[in-house]
Design a protein around this motif. Structure first.
Motif, PDB file in Angstrom:
ATOM      1  N   THR A   1       0.830  -1.215   0.000  1.00  0.00           N
ATOM      2  CA  THR A   1       0.000   0.000   0.000  1.00  0.00           C
ATOM      3  C   THR A   1       0.858   1.256   0.000  1.00  0.00           C
ATOM      4  O   THR A   1       0.375   2.338   0.335  1.00  0.00           O
ATOM      5  CB  THR A   1      -0.905   0.012   1.246  1.00  0.00           C
ATOM      6  OG1 THR A   1      -0.079  -0.039   2.428  1.00  0.00           O
ATOM      7  CG2 THR A   1      -1.855  -1.164   1.238  1.00  0.00           C
ATOM      8  N   THR A   2       2.114   1.147  -0.396  1.00  0.00           N
ATOM      9  CA  THR A   2       3.039   2.279  -0.302  1.00  0.00           C
ATOM     10  C   THR A   2       3.058   3.128  -1.562  1.00  0.00           C
ATOM     11  O   THR A   2       3.832   4.080  -1.638  1.00  0.00           O
ATOM     12  CB  THR A   2       4.466   1.765  -0.031  1.00  0.00           C
ATOM     13  OG1 THR A   2       4.865   0.883  -1.089  1.00  0.00           O
ATOM     14  CG2 THR A   2       4.520   1.027   1.296  1.00  0.00           C
TER      15      THR A   2
ATOM     16  N   GLY B   1      -6.656 -12.398  10.219  1.00  0.00           N
ATOM     17  CA  GLY B   1      -5.634 -11.839  11.092  1.00  0.00           C
ATOM     18  C   GLY B   1      -4.396 -11.521  10.278  1.00  0.00           C
ATOM     19  O   GLY B   1      -3.651 -12.423   9.874  1.00  0.00           O
ATOM     20  N   LEU B   2      -4.185 -10.254  10.005  1.00  0.00           N
ATOM     21  CA  LEU B   2      -3.115  -9.844   9.097  1.00  0.00           C
ATOM     22  C   LEU B   2      -2.312  -8.714   9.727  1.00  0.00           C
ATOM     23  O   LEU B   2      -2.873  -7.695  10.136  1.00  0.00           O
ATOM     24  CB  LEU B   2      -3.704  -9.380   7.759  1.00  0.00           C
ATOM     25  CG  LEU B   2      -2.718  -8.848   6.719  1.00  0.00           C
ATOM     26  CD1 LEU B   2      -1.713  -9.928   6.324  1.00  0.00           C
ATOM     27  CD2 LEU B   2      -3.452  -8.334   5.500  1.00  0.00           C
ATOM     28  N   LYS B   3      -1.015  -8.906   9.806  1.00  0.00           N
ATOM     29  CA  LYS B   3      -0.118  -7.870  10.300  1.00  0.00           C
ATOM     30  C   LYS B   3       0.921  -7.563   9.239  1.00  0.00           C
ATOM     31  O   LYS B   3       1.289  -8.420   8.440  1.00  0.00           O
ATOM     32  CB  LYS B   3       0.564  -8.322  11.590  1.00  0.00           C
ATOM     33  CG  LYS B   3      -0.382  -8.459  12.773  1.00  0.00           C
ATOM     34  CD  LYS B   3       0.368  -8.797  14.050  1.00  0.00           C
ATOM     35  CE  LYS B   3      -0.586  -8.880  15.239  1.00  0.00           C
ATOM     36  NZ  LYS B   3       0.129  -9.203  16.498  1.00  0.00           N
ATOM     37  N   LYS B   4       1.386  -6.342   9.243  1.00  0.00           N
ATOM     38  CA  LYS B   4       2.332  -5.902   8.219  1.00  0.00           C
ATOM     39  C   LYS B   4       3.590  -6.760   8.280  1.00  0.00           C
ATOM     40  O   LYS B   4       4.157  -7.004   9.342  1.00  0.00           O
ATOM     41  CB  LYS B   4       2.693  -4.420   8.436  1.00  0.00           C
ATOM     42  CG  LYS B   4       3.461  -3.812   7.268  1.00  0.00           C
ATOM     43  CD  LYS B   4       3.608  -2.324   7.445  1.00  0.00           C
ATOM     44  CE  LYS B   4       4.326  -1.700   6.247  1.00  0.00           C
ATOM     45  NZ  LYS B   4       3.595  -1.889   5.001  1.00  0.00           N
TER      46      LYS B   4
ATOM     47  N   LEU C   1      -6.655   0.219   4.891  1.00  0.00           N
ATOM     48  CA  LEU C   1      -5.852  -1.001   4.930  1.00  0.00           C
ATOM     49  C   LEU C   1      -4.629  -0.824   5.821  1.00  0.00           C
ATOM     50  O   LEU C   1      -4.251  -1.736   6.568  1.00  0.00           O
ATOM     51  CB  LEU C   1      -5.429  -1.383   3.513  1.00  0.00           C
ATOM     52  CG  LEU C   1      -6.393  -2.268   2.724  1.00  0.00           C
ATOM     53  CD1 LEU C   1      -5.913  -2.446   1.289  1.00  0.00           C
ATOM     54  CD2 LEU C   1      -6.548  -3.629   3.380  1.00  0.00           C
ATOM     55  N   VAL C   2      -4.003   0.334   5.760  1.00  0.00           N
ATOM     56  CA  VAL C   2      -2.834   0.587   6.610  1.00  0.00           C
ATOM     57  C   VAL C   2      -3.223   0.527   8.075  1.00  0.00           C
ATOM     58  O   VAL C   2      -2.540  -0.102   8.906  1.00  0.00           O
ATOM     59  CB  VAL C   2      -2.209   1.947   6.256  1.00  0.00           C
ATOM     60  CG1 VAL C   2      -1.111   2.299   7.255  1.00  0.00           C
ATOM     61  CG2 VAL C   2      -1.639   1.935   4.842  1.00  0.00           C
TER      62      VAL C   2
ATOM     63  N   SER D   1      -9.342   4.289  -3.817  1.00  0.00           N
ATOM     64  CA  SER D   1      -9.490   5.607  -3.212  1.00  0.00           C
ATOM     65  C   SER D   1      -8.513   5.753  -2.048  1.00  0.00           C
ATOM     66  O   SER D   1      -7.990   4.775  -1.507  1.00  0.00           O
ATOM     67  CB  SER D   1     -10.920   5.809  -2.712  1.00  0.00           C
ATOM     68  OG  SER D   1     -11.203   4.920  -1.654  1.00  0.00           O
ATOM     69  N   LEU D   2      -8.284   6.991  -1.634  1.00  0.00           N
ATOM     70  CA  LEU D   2      -7.390   7.253  -0.504  1.00  0.00           C
ATOM     71  C   LEU D   2      -7.953   6.644   0.781  1.00  0.00           C
ATOM     72  O   LEU D   2      -7.198   6.174   1.637  1.00  0.00           O
ATOM     73  CB  LEU D   2      -7.198   8.759  -0.345  1.00  0.00           C
ATOM     74  CG  LEU D   2      -6.177   9.218   0.701  1.00  0.00           C
ATOM     75  CD1 LEU D   2      -4.791   8.685   0.352  1.00  0.00           C
ATOM     76  CD2 LEU D   2      -6.161  10.745   0.801  1.00  0.00           C
TER      77      LEU D   2
END
Length: 215
Positions: free
Chosen positions: A71-72, A192-195, A150-151, A143-144
């Motif tokens: 998402t960067t 369950g999702l972590k960066k 998501l972040v 979209s922003l």
């Protein structure tokens, strides 16, 4: 002296006229035949429908994996995900033929993966089939709000996603196939999702809830 013509039949009877068959004479029996034929056809179709009445298929998500979530580079998101779905055919006498199936993942009602075309699927009666499409691979504009959401969800470690399947299906009973019907499937899942986490991710909440299926 004038001679009178001989008349061997003093009271001749007029010849009987043959009945004339006009189109009107044939119209009534033809209409009767058509009416009876249509009634029998409708009755047969009703009986077949009551015997082979098809039920909608059932879908459930039983597994998920995330291989990439970038998402960067807003407004684009690049991700690669894989979901395992179990689909059940509840019909005892009717098989299901899926055609032109495709799938994608959405977040907050916006697609975050492009559509992926799935191979045709023949679903035998009263059976269960597992499908595990890999979705994503190409950047998708969002979209922003979606990018920021998501972040933030990654920071909390819980992301609500929706797996969508759409296409057409036909029911098949013996040698008889129905017409094509559109099918739309929505599967809402919490993962369950972590960066930085790559690979299989846990499904949170109840996994026994069937997806919404619209045919």
């Amino acid at each position: 002296m004038d001679e009178k013509p001989l008349n061997n039949h003093p009271n001749p009877k007029p010849m009987a006229e043959e009945p004339s068959y006009t189109p009107r004479n044939y119209r009534r029996p033809l209409c009767t035949f058509i009416t009876v034929f249509l009634l029998l056809a409708a009755l047969t179709a009703l009986i077949l429908f009551l015997i082979y009445r098809p039920h909608k298929p059932q879908f459930t998500v039983v597994g998920a994996a995330v291989y990439d979530l970038n998402t960067t580079s807003p407004p684009f998101i690049s991700t690669s995900m894989q979901f395992t779905l179990i689909t059940r055919n509840p019909n005892k006498r009717v098989a299901i033929i899926y055609e032109k199936l495709s799938a994608y993942v959405s977040y907050r009602n916006q697609p975050i993966t492009p559509r992926v075309v799935l191979p045709p699927l023949y679903h035998r009666k009263k059976s269960t089939v597992a499908v595990s499409p890999v979705l994503g691979g190409s950047p998708v504009p969002v979209s922003l709000e979606v990018a920021n959401g998501l972040v933030m969800d990654e920071m909390y470690g819980v992301v609500a996603l929706r797996v969508v399947l759409l296409g057409r299906l036909r029911w098949k009973a013996g040698g008889i196939k129905t017409g094509r019907h559109g099918v739309y499937v929505e599967c809402d899942v919490w993962v369950g999702l972590k960066k930085g986490l790559v690979g299989e991710v846990p499904l949170l909440g109840s996994t026994s809830k069937d997806c919404d299926v619209d045919v």
